[in-house]
Write a protein that holds these residues in place. Sequence first.
Motif, short mmCIF file in Angstrom:
data_model
loop_
_atom_site.label_atom_id
_atom_site.label_comp_id
_atom_site.label_asym_id
_atom_site.label_seq_id
_atom_site.Cartn_x
_atom_site.Cartn_y
_atom_site.Cartn_z
N THR A 67 0.87 -1.18 0.00
CA THR A 67 0.00 0.00 0.00
C THR A 67 0.90 1.22 0.00
O THR A 67 1.62 1.47 0.98
CB THR A 67 -0.91 0.03 1.24
N SER A 68 0.91 1.98 -1.08
CA SER A 68 1.82 3.12 -1.18
C SER A 68 1.44 4.20 -0.16
O SER A 68 0.29 4.26 0.28
CB SER A 68 1.77 3.72 -2.59
N PRO A 69 2.39 5.05 0.23
CA PRO A 69 2.07 6.14 1.15
C PRO A 69 0.91 7.01 0.65
O PRO A 69 0.10 7.48 1.45
CB PRO A 69 3.38 6.94 1.23
N TYR A 70 0.83 7.22 -0.67
CA TYR A 70 -0.28 8.01 -1.21
C TYR A 70 -1.61 7.30 -0.99
O TYR A 70 -2.60 7.91 -0.56
CB TYR A 70 -0.07 8.27 -2.70
N GLU A 71 -1.67 5.99 -1.26
CA GLU A 71 -2.91 5.23 -1.02
C GLU A 71 -3.25 5.23 0.47
O GLU A 71 -4.43 5.33 0.85
CB GLU A 71 -2.73 3.79 -1.50
N PHE A 72 -2.23 5.12 1.30
CA PHE A 72 -2.41 5.14 2.75
C PHE A 72 -3.02 6.48 3.18
O PHE A 72 -3.98 6.54 3.93
CB PHE A 72 -1.06 4.92 3.42
N TYR A 73 -2.43 7.57 2.66
CA TYR A 73 -2.91 8.92 2.96
C TYR A 73 -4.37 9.08 2.51
O TYR A 73 -5.21 9.63 3.25
CB TYR A 73 -2.01 9.93 2.25
N GLN A 74 -4.67 8.61 1.31
CA GLN A 74 -6.02 8.74 0.78
C GLN A 74 -7.05 7.97 1.59
O GLN A 74 -8.19 8.40 1.74
CB GLN A 74 -6.07 8.27 -0.68
N PHE A 75 -6.64 6.81 2.14
CA PHE A 75 -7.57 6.05 2.98
C PHE A 75 -8.05 6.90 4.15
O PHE A 75 -9.25 6.98 4.43
CB PHE A 75 -6.90 4.78 3.52
N TRP A 76 -7.12 7.59 4.82
CA TRP A 76 -7.50 8.38 5.99
C TRP A 76 -8.20 9.68 5.60
O TRP A 76 -9.13 10.12 6.29
CB TRP A 76 -6.26 8.68 6.84
N ILE A 77 -7.80 10.30 4.49
CA ILE A 77 -8.40 11.57 4.08
C ILE A 77 -9.86 11.36 3.69
O ILE A 77 -10.69 12.29 3.77
CB ILE A 77 -7.61 12.22 2.93
N ASN A 78 -10.22 10.14 3.29
CA ASN A 78 -11.60 9.84 2.89
C ASN A 78 -12.47 9.33 4.04
O ASN A 78 -13.57 8.83 3.81
CB ASN A 78 -11.59 8.80 1.76
N THR A 79 -12.01 9.49 5.26
CA THR A 79 -12.77 9.04 6.43
C THR A 79 -14.10 9.78 6.53
O THR A 79 -14.17 11.00 6.34
CB THR A 79 -11.95 9.26 7.73
N ASP A 80 -15.14 9.04 6.84
CA ASP A 80 -16.48 9.59 7.03
C ASP A 80 -16.48 10.57 8.22
O ASP A 80 -15.81 10.35 9.23
CB ASP A 80 -17.44 8.43 7.32
N ASP A 81 -17.23 11.67 8.10
CA ASP A 81 -17.36 12.63 9.21
C ASP A 81 -17.79 11.94 10.50
O ASP A 81 -17.41 12.37 11.60
CB ASP A 81 -18.38 13.72 8.87
N ARG A 82 -18.59 10.88 10.37
CA ARG A 82 -19.11 10.19 11.56
C ARG A 82 -18.03 9.39 12.28
O ARG A 82 -18.20 9.04 13.45
CB ARG A 82 -20.27 9.27 11.17
N ASP A 83 -16.94 9.10 11.59
CA ASP A 83 -15.87 8.26 12.16
C ASP A 83 -14.62 9.03 12.53
O ASP A 83 -13.80 8.54 13.31
CB ASP A 83 -15.48 7.17 11.16
N VAL A 84 -14.42 10.22 11.97
CA VAL A 84 -13.10 10.85 12.00
C VAL A 84 -12.63 11.18 13.43
O VAL A 84 -11.45 10.98 13.76
CB VAL A 84 -13.05 12.10 11.09
N ILE A 85 -13.51 11.64 14.29
CA ILE A 85 -13.08 11.97 15.65
C ILE A 85 -12.72 10.71 16.42
O ILE A 85 -11.73 10.67 17.16
CB ILE A 85 -14.17 12.78 16.39
#
Length: 418
Positions: free
Chosen positions: A246-264
């Motif tokens: 999993t490239s660092p970019y894919e890793f970064y994108q996984f977290w950046i796409n977190t649902d508002d309901r889950d992010v906190i």
Amino acid sequence: MELLKDLEFRGLISQVTDEEGLKKVLEDEQIRLYSGFDPTADSLHIGHLLPILTLRRFQIAGHHPIALVGGATGLIGDPSGKKAERTLNTGDIVEEWSNRIKGQLSRFLDFEVQKNPAVIANNFDWIGSLDVISFLRDVGKNFGVNYMLAKDSVQSRIETGISFTEFSYMILQSYDFLKLYQEESCRLQIGGSDQWGNITAGLELIRKSEEDAKAFGLTIPLVTKADGTKFGKTEGGAIWLDREKTSPYEFYQFWINTDDRDVIKYLKFFTFLSRDEIDALQKEVVDAPEKRSAQKALAQEMTAMVHGEESLQQAVNISRALFSGDIAALTADEIEQGFKDVPSFDAAEEEVSLIDLLVAAKISPSKRQAREDISNGAVYVNGERQQELDYTVAKEDAIAQKYIVIRRGKKKYYLINF
């Protein structure tokens, strides 16, 4: 903040044995604790991060973490949370995977600090030499079959079937806890909530084997997503800690796409941001969700922690370039990460007309359509709109003389390799 209170604030305590007793021990002593990681693949994935980072929280608070690699239990297979029997791997493979996992664990735990260095252990060191008679007489006799059948990890498999091999896993994990208690004075085991049965079985074995023994177990919630999909999975599969998987970019994108309901929840679980910082981000989620400040903070913290600051900056550069269209600003490594999964085409010549290239790479179905696409401004070469029908694509114009990125329309990307 007191350690257990911080864990409670972060939602990291699911179950705990003798909470008051553990609280007192943590206040009075610097204890040894462990969590186990079976080598069921050649890399850990983000599902493993929660127990790893919880070990790290204990280390920061002054305690001594032990990361146990399951070189032996990895040969057996944990039935917890599984609907069917695992495929057994060979000893050579498990040994190779064990060594890779040791390297990954060293990214998160400090093995060099003088006061309370982390330790890596491998349960093959004591289980590998255990003969079957000793195992049955000295260890197995402490476990009643009815007691084992009552555990969730076994109960859930009764209908579909469970082999004696996997049935014995609980005893082996319990033996791990006993050995670490005896040899390392390890008094606490932590793990996911699906490990509760195995952890309490270990405590029972310690109680039966050692006089006046005092040990504890603590479980961490399994990570869930608000939309009901499985945490740590994408269309491309699991999110691995190995950058080659999993490239660092894919890793970064996984977290950046977190649902508002889950992010906190994820900020509390996975990052070391303070309570005040998390509360401020929670307010932004409510007041300005379109800014996605919490998601950006989460992605930045996690990518820097797992892959380092340089890889984080690469991931940010790729994201910015894809948003702005400034593809030419990317390096070859960033191109490889950002366009890893787009259709690609190997150019046979060092110079080719754009029309011929569009057809050869199957970007446009015909020369007529290619001409229309170019004339209509639908074709971009390395981020620049190209409307010249006689335009030539050359290796010397490629990024690092290796890559040309062609975009057709708004979102269809293609990678040309020279």
